[in-house]
Design an enzyme around this catalytic site. Structure first.
Site, PDB file in Angstrom:
ATOM      1  N   GLU A  20      41.958  45.320  36.687  1.00 20.93           N
ATOM      2  CA  GLU A  20      43.207  46.079  36.692  1.00 20.93           C
ATOM      3  C   GLU A  20      44.419  45.146  36.661  1.00 20.93           C
ATOM      4  O   GLU A  20      45.414  45.402  35.972  1.00 20.93           O
ATOM      5  CB  GLU A  20      43.280  46.981  37.927  1.00 20.93           C
ATOM      6  CG  GLU A  20      42.212  48.061  37.984  1.00 20.93           C
ATOM      7  CD  GLU A  20      40.947  47.601  38.685  1.00 20.93           C
ATOM      8  OE1 GLU A  20      40.706  46.367  38.752  1.00 20.93           O
ATOM      9  OE2 GLU A  20      40.195  48.463  39.172  1.00 20.93           O
TER      10      GLU A  20
ATOM     11  N   HIS B  94      41.466  40.382  38.850  1.00 18.50           N
ATOM     12  CA  HIS B  94      40.617  41.554  38.702  1.00 18.50           C
ATOM     13  C   HIS B  94      40.969  42.282  37.401  1.00 18.50           C
ATOM     14  O   HIS B  94      42.035  42.065  36.818  1.00 18.50           O
ATOM     15  CB  HIS B  94      40.794  42.484  39.893  1.00 18.50           C
ATOM     16  CG  HIS B  94      40.352  41.873  41.191  1.00 18.50           C
ATOM     17  ND1 HIS B  94      40.329  42.572  42.376  1.00 18.50           N
ATOM     18  CD2 HIS B  94      39.916  40.614  41.490  1.00 18.50           C
ATOM     19  CE1 HIS B  94      39.895  41.781  43.351  1.00 18.50           C
ATOM     20  NE2 HIS B  94      39.645  40.595  42.841  1.00 18.50           N
TER      21      HIS B  94
ATOM     22  N   CYS C 186      44.395  45.475  43.636  1.00 15.16           N
ATOM     23  CA  CYS C 186      44.730  46.173  42.391  1.00 15.16           C
ATOM     24  C   CYS C 186      45.647  47.362  42.646  1.00 15.16           C
ATOM     25  O   CYS C 186      46.567  47.633  41.863  1.00 15.16           O
ATOM     26  CB  CYS C 186      43.455  46.619  41.693  1.00 15.16           C
ATOM     27  SG  CYS C 186      42.373  45.246  41.233  1.00 15.16           S
TER      28      CYS C 186
ATOM     29  N   CYS D 198      40.348  47.841  44.061  1.00 18.09           N
ATOM     30  CA  CYS D 198      40.424  47.311  45.421  1.00 18.09           C
ATOM     31  C   CYS D 198      41.870  47.372  45.915  1.00 18.09           C
ATOM     32  O   CYS D 198      42.780  47.832  45.220  1.00 18.09           O
ATOM     33  CB  CYS D 198      39.910  45.878  45.450  1.00 18.09           C
ATOM     34  SG  CYS D 198      41.023  44.714  44.635  1.00 18.09           S
TER      35      CYS D 198
END
Length: 307
Positions: free
Chosen positions: A203, A201, A234, A231
């Protein structure tokens, strides 16, 4: 067939309120007056220099697409004037200040500009647009001071812009940067589709980039700025790396179902992690409209639909 040399494009508008039209285009929009004439029976004309002129030809499908992007679908007639300006927000405020009707506030477009729509004199639709610098991607932000990027709002706006460009390229539209002691030390985009990695992801890739650049897995006190709410994965990775907080622009409810088909499950995991890690994430103020915040998702879905 003889070759025709076109020296100038001149658009002629017949208006009911001549003085109001002059105030709109010359006095407020700032088009310099190059000539003015008066004729019989009160006839008046003023010629304004609009700089470089181009003639844009569009079919009905393109007109509908532009209307959807700029206004959410408000139909446009056969003629629309478009003016490129340096600051679309300031220009919009100036024209509405002299009575122009705002049809749609500035929005970020999939092709890299900010457009606003107004009603001009004689009912002619007017688009104001500001071309945005393309930049060199998230990595170009590394080494820059957060304050010089416009503070929290400026950095968040950059991540949203970059996320839109990433989405337009057919990639999941999530971008993040890591700042420590006021300087950006890492940046990342969502590479789940290209790397076949469900944990890649925005991040997470930004944190990985920051730890590589700093030579340490400890990012104690760092702040992650993200284009969208992080999420559970992260949030957990950020906490493990010592990140103080993740500040995000778009919220979980801005993500369309076509991207997150199980929002209840996603949100439940977020809340469960947050219960263990209170304060790990908060929504920041990016200074963007709702339409601008969701533009990355729309760009991604449009790119995927186009194949």
């Amino acid at each position: 067939m003889a070759e025709i040399d076109v020296n100038q494009l001149r658009v002629v508008l017949t208006v009911d309120d001549f003085d109001a039209a002059v105030a709109y285009y010359r006095d407020t929009l700032g088009l310099p007056e190059s000539a003015a004439f008066a004729g019989p029976d009160g006839a008046r004309v003023v010629i304004l220099d609009a700089g470089r002129a181009t003639l844009e030809l569009a079919n009905a499908a393109q007109a509908r697409f532009i209307a959807e992007v700029e206004t959410g679908g408000t139909p446009t007639g056969a003629v629309r004037l478009a003016f490129e300006v340096t600051d679309v927000g300031a220009a919009t405020d100036a024209l509405t200040g002299v009575g122009a009707r705002l049809v749609a506030a500035p929005v970020r477009t999939p092709w890299g500009s900010r457009n606003a729509r107004l009603d001009g004199p004689a009912g002619v639709p007017v688009t104001l647009f500001e071309e945005l610098a393309a930049g060199d991607g998230p990595a170009a932000l590394v080494g820059q001071r957060v304050a010089e990027l416009g503070g929290e709002a400026g950095v968040l706006a950059r991540t949203v812009d970059l996320a839109q460009r990433h989405g337009a390229a057919g990639q999941l539209p999530f971008v993040a940067v890591v700042a420590r002691a006021g300087t950006v030390v890492g940046a990342g985009v969502n590479t789940t589709l290209t790397d076949h990695d469900p944990s890649a992801h925005g991040e997470v890739t930004a944190i990985r980039d920051a730890t590589r650049r700093t030579g340490s897995a400890d990012l104690g006190g760092a702040v992650v700025y993200s284009s969208c709410e992080p999420c559970a994965i992260c949030r957990t990775v950020a906490a493990a790396a010592g990140v103080r907080e993740i500040v995000f622009a778009a919220g979980r409810h801005d993500v369309p179902a076509a991207i997150d088909a199980t929002p209840e499950a996603t949100g439940g995991l977020m809340d469960a992690v947050t219960a263990r890690l209170p304060g790990i994430a908060r929504r920041g103020e990016a200074g963007l409209s709702s339409a601008e915040l969701v533009a990355p998702f729309e760009a991604y879905l449009a790119a995927r639909a186009a194949g």
